[in-house]
Design a protein around this motif. Structure first.
Motif, PDB file in Angstrom:
ATOM      1  N   LYS A   1       0.835  -1.212   0.000  1.00 25.24           N
ATOM      2  CA  LYS A   1       0.000   0.000   0.000  1.00 25.24           C
ATOM      3  C   LYS A   1       0.867   1.260   0.000  1.00 25.24           C
ATOM      4  O   LYS A   1       0.554   2.246  -0.668  1.00 25.24           O
ATOM      5  CB  LYS A   1      -0.937  -0.015   1.195  1.00 25.24           C
ATOM      6  CG  LYS A   1      -2.018  -1.062   1.073  1.00 25.24           C
ATOM      7  CD  LYS A   1      -2.818  -1.216   2.343  1.00 25.24           C
ATOM      8  CE  LYS A   1      -3.773  -2.391   2.165  1.00 25.24           C
ATOM      9  NZ  LYS A   1      -4.439  -2.775   3.391  1.00 25.24           N
ATOM     10  N   ILE A   2       1.962   1.223   0.734  1.00 27.43           N
ATOM     11  CA  ILE A   2       2.879   2.367   0.792  1.00 27.43           C
ATOM     12  C   ILE A   2       3.546   2.573  -0.558  1.00 27.43           C
ATOM     13  O   ILE A   2       3.587   3.693  -1.084  1.00 27.43           O
ATOM     14  CB  ILE A   2       3.913   2.167   1.923  1.00 27.43           C
ATOM     15  CG1 ILE A   2       3.213   2.202   3.283  1.00 27.43           C
ATOM     16  CG2 ILE A   2       5.024   3.207   1.831  1.00 27.43           C
ATOM     17  CD1 ILE A   2       4.037   1.666   4.432  1.00 27.43           C
TER      18      ILE A   2
ATOM     19  N   ASP B   1       4.506  12.228   5.993  1.00 24.90           N
ATOM     20  CA  ASP B   1       3.181  12.561   6.511  1.00 24.90           C
ATOM     21  C   ASP B   1       2.155  12.686   5.386  1.00 24.90           C
ATOM     22  O   ASP B   1       1.004  12.267   5.533  1.00 24.90           O
ATOM     23  CB  ASP B   1       3.229  13.852   7.328  1.00 24.90           C
ATOM     24  CG  ASP B   1       3.929  13.656   8.662  1.00 24.90           C
ATOM     25  OD1 ASP B   1       4.016  12.502   9.138  1.00 24.90           O
ATOM     26  OD2 ASP B   1       4.392  14.658   9.236  1.00 24.90           O
ATOM     27  N   GLY B   2       2.571  13.249   4.264  1.00 20.14           N
ATOM     28  CA  GLY B   2       1.676  13.340   3.113  1.00 20.14           C
ATOM     29  C   GLY B   2       1.313  11.957   2.590  1.00 20.14           C
ATOM     30  O   GLY B   2       0.162  11.702   2.216  1.00 20.14           O
ATOM     31  N   LEU B   3       2.290  11.076   2.586  1.00 22.06           N
ATOM     32  CA  LEU B   3       2.059   9.708   2.150  1.00 22.06           C
ATOM     33  C   LEU B   3       1.074   9.008   3.085  1.00 22.06           C
ATOM     34  O   LEU B   3       0.157   8.316   2.634  1.00 22.06           O
ATOM     35  CB  LEU B   3       3.381   8.951   2.094  1.00 22.06           C
ATOM     36  CG  LEU B   3       3.359   7.562   1.493  1.00 22.06           C
ATOM     37  CD1 LEU B   3       2.909   7.591   0.041  1.00 22.06           C
ATOM     38  CD2 LEU B   3       4.740   6.934   1.601  1.00 22.06           C
TER      39      LEU B   3
ATOM     40  N   HIS C   1      -4.231   6.735   4.282  1.00 23.22           N
ATOM     41  CA  HIS C   1      -5.367   6.706   5.204  1.00 23.22           C
ATOM     42  C   HIS C   1      -6.697   7.036   4.525  1.00 23.22           C
ATOM     43  O   HIS C   1      -7.752   6.798   5.104  1.00 23.22           O
ATOM     44  CB  HIS C   1      -5.124   7.631   6.392  1.00 23.22           C
ATOM     45  CG  HIS C   1      -4.276   7.000   7.441  1.00 23.22           C
ATOM     46  ND1 HIS C   1      -3.930   7.635   8.611  1.00 23.22           N
ATOM     47  CD2 HIS C   1      -3.692   5.769   7.517  1.00 23.22           C
ATOM     48  CE1 HIS C   1      -3.181   6.833   9.350  1.00 23.22           C
ATOM     49  NE2 HIS C   1      -3.014   5.705   8.700  1.00 23.22           N
ATOM     50  N   GLN C   2      -6.663   7.536   3.319  1.00 26.16           N
ATOM     51  CA  GLN C   2      -7.906   7.757   2.576  1.00 26.16           C
ATOM     52  C   GLN C   2      -8.574   6.436   2.219  1.00 26.16           C
ATOM     53  O   GLN C   2      -9.789   6.393   2.036  1.00 26.16           O
ATOM     54  CB  GLN C   2      -7.640   8.569   1.309  1.00 26.16           C
ATOM     55  CG  GLN C   2      -7.267  10.002   1.598  1.00 26.16           C
ATOM     56  CD  GLN C   2      -6.868  10.773   0.351  1.00 26.16           C
ATOM     57  OE1 GLN C   2      -6.943  10.266  -0.762  1.00 26.16           O
ATOM     58  NE2 GLN C   2      -6.433  12.004   0.543  1.00 26.16           N
ATOM     59  N   THR C   3      -7.777   5.372   2.125  1.00 31.63           N
ATOM     60  CA  THR C   3      -8.346   4.064   1.785  1.00 31.63           C
ATOM     61  C   THR C   3      -8.130   3.010   2.860  1.00 31.63           C
ATOM     62  O   THR C   3      -8.823   1.998   2.882  1.00 31.63           O
ATOM     63  CB  THR C   3      -7.746   3.532   0.459  1.00 31.63           C
ATOM     64  OG1 THR C   3      -6.330   3.464   0.578  1.00 31.63           O
ATOM     65  CG2 THR C   3      -8.144   4.418  -0.701  1.00 31.63           C
ATOM     66  N   ASP C   4      -7.157   3.226   3.753  1.00 36.36           N
ATOM     67  CA  ASP C   4      -6.852   2.217   4.773  1.00 36.36           C
ATOM     68  C   ASP C   4      -6.215   2.884   5.990  1.00 36.36           C
ATOM     69  O   ASP C   4      -5.050   3.284   5.944  1.00 36.36           O
ATOM     70  CB  ASP C   4      -5.904   1.162   4.203  1.00 36.36           C
ATOM     71  CG  ASP C   4      -5.646   0.009   5.172  1.00 36.36           C
ATOM     72  OD1 ASP C   4      -6.062   0.094   6.352  1.00 36.36           O
ATOM     73  OD2 ASP C   4      -5.022  -0.973   4.753  1.00 36.36           O
TER      74      ASP C   4
END
Length: 145
Positions: A30-31, A45-47, A52-55
């Motif tokens: 995911k990363i 932090d942006g990543l 976190h928008q999806t998980d």
């Protein structure tokens, strides 16, 4: 990057991890996918916000540890462009290039590279194994000239 390029790049990263004895866990995937989707110019932090928008189960420390691992493997590099926080960039083929405007701080990427010969000369002169490079040229963009 088109869908095929993203898949190819994801496979290359997975193979690089595997060759060094690491797995592409679900969180790491995911990363890496988020890094690829945003083109690789993003802070940790942006990543995390993008992921976190999806998980929301991927933790901050997992993001930081994964970025550190990918940096150690030479797949990404942190760059500091006067913002204080590192922005992580993908190294495509072991190199990455920027033009940075001193007036407006705009960053322009370019792919043309004729530095292999310079790298080879430096490697021979200093008995150094060059693995890649990051080049930044500073100047003024057309709007700031």
């Amino acid at each position: 990057m088109n869908e095929q390029s993203l898949d190819t790049r994801l496979n290359e990263i997975q193979m690089a991890l595997k060759q060094k004895g690491y797995r592409l866990t679900s969180s790491r995937q995911k990363i890496v996918q988020a890094l690829l989707d945003c083109g690789g110019h993003i802070t940790a932090d942006g990543l995390l916000e993008v992921i976190h928008q999806t998980d929301i189960t991927v933790g901050r420390m997992t993001v930081y540890r994964t970025l550190e691992l990918l940096s150690e493997l030479g797949l990404i590099r942190p760059v500091y462009q006067g913002t204080g926080a590192a922005h992580y960039i993908l190294l495509d083929g072991g190199h990455h290039h920027h033009l940075i405007c001193s007036g407006c701080d705009a960053v322009f990427e370019f792919d043309e590279c004729s530095l292999q010969e310079v790298g080879q000369l430096l490697a021979e002169r200093f008995n150094f194994a060059v693995e890649g490079h990051l080049v930044e040229f500073y100047g003024r963009c057309q709007n700031c000239q």
